[in-house]
Design an enzyme around this catalytic site. Sequence first.
Site, PDB file in Angstrom:
ATOM      1  N   GLU A 211       0.849  -1.198   0.000  1.00 19.96           N
ATOM      2  CA  GLU A 211       0.000   0.000   0.000  1.00 19.96           C
ATOM      3  C   GLU A 211       0.883   1.246   0.000  1.00 19.96           C
ATOM      4  O   GLU A 211       1.746   1.391   0.861  1.00 19.96           O
ATOM      5  CB  GLU A 211      -0.935  -0.024   1.217  1.00 19.96           C
ATOM      6  N   HIS A 453     -33.407 -10.664  21.858  1.00 18.76           N
ATOM      7  CA  HIS A 453     -32.306 -11.319  22.585  1.00 18.76           C
ATOM      8  C   HIS A 453     -32.455 -12.829  22.478  1.00 18.76           C
ATOM      9  O   HIS A 453     -33.552 -13.336  22.675  1.00 18.76           O
ATOM     10  CB  HIS A 453     -32.330 -10.909  24.061  1.00 18.76           C
TER      11      HIS A 453
HETATM   12  P1  NAI Z   1      -9.619   1.860  -3.598  1.00 22.70           P
HETATM   13  O1  NAI Z   1      -9.570   3.254  -4.081  1.00 22.70           O
HETATM   14  O2  NAI Z   1     -10.549   1.479  -2.506  1.00 22.70           O
HETATM   15  O3  NAI Z   1      -8.155   1.428  -3.106  1.00 22.70           O
HETATM   16  C1  NAI Z   1      -7.016   1.471  -3.931  1.00 22.70           C
HETATM   17  C2  NAI Z   1      -5.794   1.501  -3.037  1.00 22.70           C
HETATM   18  O4  NAI Z   1      -4.635   1.375  -3.862  1.00 22.70           O
HETATM   19  C3  NAI Z   1      -5.649   2.793  -2.255  1.00 22.70           C
HETATM   20  O5  NAI Z   1      -5.483   2.483  -0.892  1.00 22.70           O
HETATM   21  C4  NAI Z   1      -4.408   3.426  -2.866  1.00 22.70           C
HETATM   22  O6  NAI Z   1      -3.657   4.170  -1.930  1.00 22.70           O
HETATM   23  C5  NAI Z   1      -3.631   2.207  -3.348  1.00 22.70           C
HETATM   24  N1  NAI Z   1      -2.657   2.506  -4.392  1.00 22.70           N
HETATM   25  C6  NAI Z   1      -2.838   3.310  -5.463  1.00 22.70           C
HETATM   26  N2  NAI Z   1      -1.716   3.331  -6.204  1.00 22.70           N
HETATM   27  C7  NAI Z   1      -0.810   2.514  -5.596  1.00 22.70           C
HETATM   28  C8  NAI Z   1       0.535   2.124  -5.870  1.00 22.70           C
HETATM   29  N3  NAI Z   1       1.170   2.603  -6.937  1.00 22.70           N
HETATM   30  N4  NAI Z   1       1.155   1.260  -5.041  1.00 22.70           N
HETATM   31  C9  NAI Z   1       0.508   0.795  -3.950  1.00 22.70           C
HETATM   32  N5  NAI Z   1      -0.751   1.150  -3.631  1.00 22.70           N
HETATM   33  C10 NAI Z   1      -1.416   1.989  -4.449  1.00 22.70           C
HETATM   34  O7  NAI Z   1      -9.850   0.980  -4.904  1.00 22.70           O
HETATM   35  P2  NAI Z   1     -10.203  -0.565  -5.069  1.00 22.70           P
HETATM   36  O8  NAI Z   1      -9.876  -1.320  -3.839  1.00 22.70           O
HETATM   37  O9  NAI Z   1      -9.557  -0.951  -6.331  1.00 22.70           O
HETATM   38  O10 NAI Z   1     -11.781  -0.536  -5.229  1.00 22.70           O
HETATM   39  C11 NAI Z   1     -12.386   0.219  -6.294  1.00 22.70           C
HETATM   40  C12 NAI Z   1     -13.799   0.622  -5.934  1.00 22.70           C
HETATM   41  O11 NAI Z   1     -14.646  -0.505  -5.895  1.00 22.70           O
HETATM   42  C13 NAI Z   1     -13.869   1.299  -4.579  1.00 22.70           C
HETATM   43  O12 NAI Z   1     -14.610   2.479  -4.674  1.00 22.70           O
HETATM   44  C14 NAI Z   1     -14.580   0.302  -3.734  1.00 22.70           C
HETATM   45  O13 NAI Z   1     -15.371   0.915  -2.719  1.00 22.70           O
HETATM   46  C15 NAI Z   1     -15.428  -0.472  -4.724  1.00 22.70           C
HETATM   47  N6  NAI Z   1     -15.661  -1.822  -4.215  1.00 22.70           N
HETATM   48  C16 NAI Z   1     -16.592  -2.000  -3.235  1.00 22.70           C
HETATM   49  C17 NAI Z   1     -16.778  -3.242  -2.681  1.00 22.70           C
HETATM   50  C18 NAI Z   1     -17.770  -3.391  -1.584  1.00 22.70           C
HETATM   51  O14 NAI Z   1     -18.666  -2.579  -1.466  1.00 22.70           O
HETATM   52  N7  NAI Z   1     -17.655  -4.402  -0.734  1.00 22.70           N
HETATM   53  C19 NAI Z   1     -16.007  -4.408  -3.107  1.00 22.70           C
HETATM   54  C20 NAI Z   1     -15.029  -4.093  -4.098  1.00 22.70           C
HETATM   55  C21 NAI Z   1     -14.884  -2.842  -4.630  1.00 22.70           C
END
Ligand code: NAI
Length: 474
Positions: A211, A453
Amino acid sequence: MALNYDVVILGGGTGGYVTAIRATQLGLKTAIVEKFNLGGTCLHKGCIPTKALLKSASVYQQVKHAADYGVDASPPSFSIEQAMKRKDGVVQSLHQGVKHLINTNQIDVYQGYGRIMGPSIFSPMAGSISVEYEDERENDLLVPKNVIIATGSSPSVLPNIEIDHQQIVTSDDLVEMKQLPESMIIVGGGVIGIEWASFLRDVGVEVTILEAQDQILTSFDQDIVKELKRNLKKKGITILEKAVLDTSSIEKGEQVKVGYQQNGKIESLVADKLLMAVGRKPNTHKIGIENTDIGLDAKGFIQVNEHFQTKESHIYAIGDVIGGMQLAHVATYEGKKAVEHIAGISSSPLTEQEIPACIYGDPEIATIGYTEGEVEEQGFDYRTEKVSLQAIGKAHVNGHTKGFTKIIIDTKTDDILGVHMIGEHVTELIGQASIAKYFDGSALELSEVVYPHPSLSEIIGEAALAVEGRKLHG
Ligand code: NAI
């Protein structure tokens, strides 16, 4: 021949198809243009298949610990093939359900690639939709009074990295994997990274999360992140924070080798596969945006006003393609509001603080409203309390007492500012906090509600009692 509609929805994902149903309820003649399958990312590549796989991992872990419950089961083994078969079954049955709903609502579906056209002899305004088919069929031309763009998003890829779908993969590849790797590097400790880390580790894969920021899940409440990290590390997941991938360092051979920079040092890692989970980008490419006056923001998301209208007021956009909270339930909410606006129905919009977000790994996380960091930053006069699942009888019955619920309230108004939960089944409980927020409920009201409960739902009442200074348990 031009085909006339009141509304054409570009994209039949969860946002698009629910919007289409609401449109027909409002008496609007509606069509969907979808190039793949109705249900989109959520049903075929995202929410549903990943949760089905996480369920398989959870059953595997439960059977491993069956002896604790007095059940004699021989040591289990995990079959990714069977887990994938079950996942496919879940997806197929829900896909049939969606198709049935679309049929019974008499919504026309054009299974092809839709492109927005500029003004033409068919319409003086941009917004006619040309549908192209993969086979020999001629294009169809749809002439709607209104368009709703609901084309969603795709995994973002860092510059200089090529997804080969074998060793360097995205979540789209993992939902179809045939074999489990022995080890995986996950780039990005966001929601996708955490859910896949949890699944893979629980079925025996060595997992390292890289991260770039100070910590994983940057936008979540600090107490939740701390508890999550403790749990993930206990499972054996390595979490490297402030670790920036050197995208030019990737070497592929039998395994993938990557370099990264952490605390000024250059380090390297080797694993069977590398998962890119660094966010999702809007699907605006080749849909004809250039034929319209629609504006995009700096990140390429479509700009809309509070009614989800683009700069072309008869063309709306909803869901991941407009950015913000990229969640299926946000897309459906926005789609319903957009068609209601088309039909002349107005309602007050929800704020982001009234929309829950969940992570479905082990442990689960569920959250709504402001984090403690945000209320501090915004200068609220606030009070907060945490109640452990240890205080809840049903958690002991279930054998899962790790985790807590944290509530944050406005000291002056008693308003609920945020509820943050971590632990088993919390994604099923956060809806109660959503209801309280929707009805503008106070902590006092939440503490006066009668909860069954024994049930895990008692933790909401206990948290409200605690913050009101009347804690009963814990
Ligand atoms: P995200 O934006 O949540 O996380 C991406 C992460 O990658 C961030 O923490 C960022 O700092 C890191 N990052 C970026 N560039 C990097 C690098 N060069 N090296 C290392 N780390 C780096 O995006 P994510 O996890 O791909 O999810 C995308 C979207 O899909 C989000 O908005 C998420 O909420 C949604 N989603 C929702 C789910 C749910 O509701 N359960 C399940 C899966 C996705």
